[in-house]
Design an enzyme around this catalytic site. Sequence first.
Site, PDB file in Angstrom:
ATOM      1  N   LYS A  24      39.320  96.830  53.120  1.00  0.00           N
ATOM      2  CA  LYS A  24      40.696  96.836  53.106  1.00  0.00           C
ATOM      3  C   LYS A  24      41.375  97.830  52.594  1.00  0.00           C
ATOM      4  O   LYS A  24      40.890  98.174  51.945  1.00  0.00           O
ATOM      5  CB  LYS A  24      41.636  95.531  53.652  1.00  0.00           C
ATOM      6  CG  LYS A  24      41.906  95.253  52.250  1.00  0.00           C
ATOM      7  CD  LYS A  24      42.685  93.793  51.698  1.00  0.00           C
ATOM      8  CE  LYS A  24      43.040  93.668  50.534  1.00  0.00           C
ATOM      9  NZ  LYS A  24      43.580  91.805  50.685  1.00  0.00           N
ATOM     10  N   ARG A  59      51.730  82.336  51.041  1.00  0.00           N
ATOM     11  CA  ARG A  59      51.977  84.188  51.747  1.00  0.00           C
ATOM     12  C   ARG A  59      51.456  84.215  52.561  1.00  0.00           C
ATOM     13  O   ARG A  59      52.325  84.252  54.060  1.00  0.00           O
ATOM     14  CB  ARG A  59      51.437  84.106  50.663  1.00  0.00           C
ATOM     15  CG  ARG A  59      51.376  86.266  50.648  1.00  0.00           C
ATOM     16  CD  ARG A  59      50.164  87.523  49.715  1.00  0.00           C
ATOM     17  NE  ARG A  59      48.817  86.625  50.235  1.00  0.00           N
ATOM     18  CZ  ARG A  59      47.628  87.307  49.422  1.00  0.00           C
ATOM     19  NH1 ARG A  59      48.697  88.531  48.777  1.00  0.00           N
ATOM     20  NH2 ARG A  59      46.686  87.251  50.059  1.00  0.00           N
ATOM     21  N   TYR A  91      59.327 119.156  34.312  1.00  0.00           N
ATOM     22  CA  TYR A  91      60.677 118.797  35.049  1.00  0.00           C
ATOM     23  C   TYR A  91      61.638 118.545  33.623  1.00  0.00           C
ATOM     24  O   TYR A  91      61.117 117.354  33.201  1.00  0.00           O
ATOM     25  CB  TYR A  91      61.084 117.387  36.315  1.00  0.00           C
ATOM     26  CG  TYR A  91      60.108 118.170  37.428  1.00  0.00           C
ATOM     27  CD1 TYR A  91      61.367 119.164  37.964  1.00  0.00           C
ATOM     28  CD2 TYR A  91      59.015 118.789  38.130  1.00  0.00           C
ATOM     29  CE1 TYR A  91      61.427 119.821  39.098  1.00  0.00           C
ATOM     30  CE2 TYR A  91      59.289 118.322  39.058  1.00  0.00           C
ATOM     31  CZ  TYR A  91      59.843 119.745  40.246  1.00  0.00           C
ATOM     32  OH  TYR A  91      59.383 120.077  41.117  1.00  0.00           O
ATOM     33  N   MET A 109      54.289 116.415  41.098  1.00  0.00           N
ATOM     34  CA  MET A 109      54.500 115.713  42.602  1.00  0.00           C
ATOM     35  C   MET A 109      52.844 116.035  42.996  1.00  0.00           C
ATOM     36  O   MET A 109      51.616 115.655  43.428  1.00  0.00           O
ATOM     37  CB  MET A 109      54.727 116.274  43.947  1.00  0.00           C
ATOM     38  CG  MET A 109      54.333 115.294  45.316  1.00  0.00           C
ATOM     39  SD  MET A 109      54.885 116.320  47.047  1.00  0.00           S
ATOM     40  CE  MET A 109      56.377 115.709  46.360  1.00  0.00           C
TER      41      MET A 109
HETATM   42  C1  LIG Z   1      42.848  91.056  49.328  1.00  0.00           C
HETATM   43  C2  LIG Z   1      42.106  90.082  49.863  1.00  0.00           C
HETATM   44  C3  LIG Z   1      40.720  89.337  49.655  1.00  0.00           C
HETATM   45  C4  LIG Z   1      39.800  90.165  49.087  1.00  0.00           C
HETATM   46  O1  LIG Z   1      41.169  90.088  47.094  1.00  0.00           O
HETATM   47  P1  LIG Z   1      39.827  90.819  45.517  1.00  0.00           P
HETATM   48  O2  LIG Z   1      41.032  90.537  44.814  1.00  0.00           O
HETATM   49  O3  LIG Z   1      39.830  92.280  45.598  1.00  0.00           O
HETATM   50  O4  LIG Z   1      38.594  90.748  45.692  1.00  0.00           O
HETATM   51  C5  LIG Z   1      40.191  88.071  49.853  1.00  0.00           C
HETATM   52  N1  LIG Z   1      41.180  87.527  50.683  1.00  0.00           N
HETATM   53  C6  LIG Z   1      42.441  87.565  50.642  1.00  0.00           C
HETATM   54  C7  LIG Z   1      43.310  86.885  51.788  1.00  0.00           C
HETATM   55  C8  LIG Z   1      42.821  89.047  50.506  1.00  0.00           C
HETATM   56  O5  LIG Z   1      43.974  89.255  51.259  1.00  0.00           O
END
Ligand SMILES: *Cc1c(COP(=O)(O)O)cnc(C)c1O
Length: 371
Positions: free
Chosen positions: A50, A148, A265, A313
């Site tokens: 992701k 969550r 800055y 930046m």
């Molecule tokens: C991001 C995520 C992972 C991977 O987590 P890491 O700590 O980067 O290994 C696995 N499962 C879910 C549901 C996640 O959101």
Amino acid sequence: MSVSEAGAAHHVSASARAGAWLTVDCTALADNYRRLARLAEASECAAVVKADGYGLGAEPVAAALAKAGARTFFVAHEEEGRAIRVVLPSARIFVLHGFMPGCAEAFQATGLLPVLNDMHQIQEWSATGRRLGRKLPCAIQVDSGMSRFGVSEADLRAEAVFEAVVPVLVMSHLACADSPDHSANEAQRSRFLAMAERFPGVPRSLAASSGIFLGPAFHFELVRPGAALYGVAPNAVTPALRPVVRLDARIVQVRTLQAGDGVGYGLTWRAERPARVATLGIGYADGFFRAQAGRASVWYRDKRLPLLGRVSMDSVSVDITEVSDPLAPGDVLEVIGPHQSLDALAQTGGTIGYEILTALGHRFHRHYTGS
Ligand SMILES: *Cc1c(COP(=O)(O)O)cnc(C)c1O
């Protein structure tokens, strides 16, 4: 002379033009995948790609991981899944957020697998399957205590809805896996075990990177590492696997300051004696956070070069007074590499390696080495 001839006559490579170089070591990435897969050898080892492969480029990273043996991938958003499908024609790709309301039918046409997190998603997936005349595959996430994502214990008692989908994975996520002694780990594990009984025979998954290091009781049938693949340490006592990223920033200008001259800055840093300062082509828009001001350093060979003043930046200034070589525009200084690990840079910035990686900008010249 045509425009293209003029272009060719003046051709310089993208790396020669770039203000910073990001090098991704695909051999190290593949080694990390195989190492995690061995640690959880009784389970399938998926790969989480992701957020653009944790900032390193989802497509090349996914291709390298597939070559190393990964068959199952996770992304967060549907669009991310569509993007990696191009390089992974036959992999299983789970989308952690599932689909947005009203989007299930279009989603199922992509061949991606949704992770269904709540009863609305489960109902919409069931209804879509009924319309299409077949039950649709999916993962079901259960909330084992992080509050969550995931369905609750009460939701699981709603028999009828779950009969109208085909769960191919039941999963949950640990809130405190990076603290191996935290009591929440075992509490979540036993709650997950009980909740997963609602889906007999369906493969189970609980562990992300840190969870893998909690031992086999946490591995179940599939583990889902992300960060550890990319060289982030899984917890405070276990060292990172092989480093995967290197970040070098290039000098845009070198200047000599007199005592009393201010830098950046707010003129928050002033020279107390004559100094040499290099301005680098990397700033907070590239993931080099403003919070690093007065804290972080970069490196030239074995010399630590402290930051001077605020991070802009697009640039940051560093003190090169102690460097005897005649540094000049175009020369490179190490930001992440052998002298300064990703986790070390994160620590000086008051954050975690995950945030540094995923904030890496898209202005670097990206170079992929190995496999
Ligand atoms: C991001 C995520 C992972 C991977 O987590 P890491 O700590 O980067 O290994 C696995 N499962 C879910 C549901 C996640 O959101």
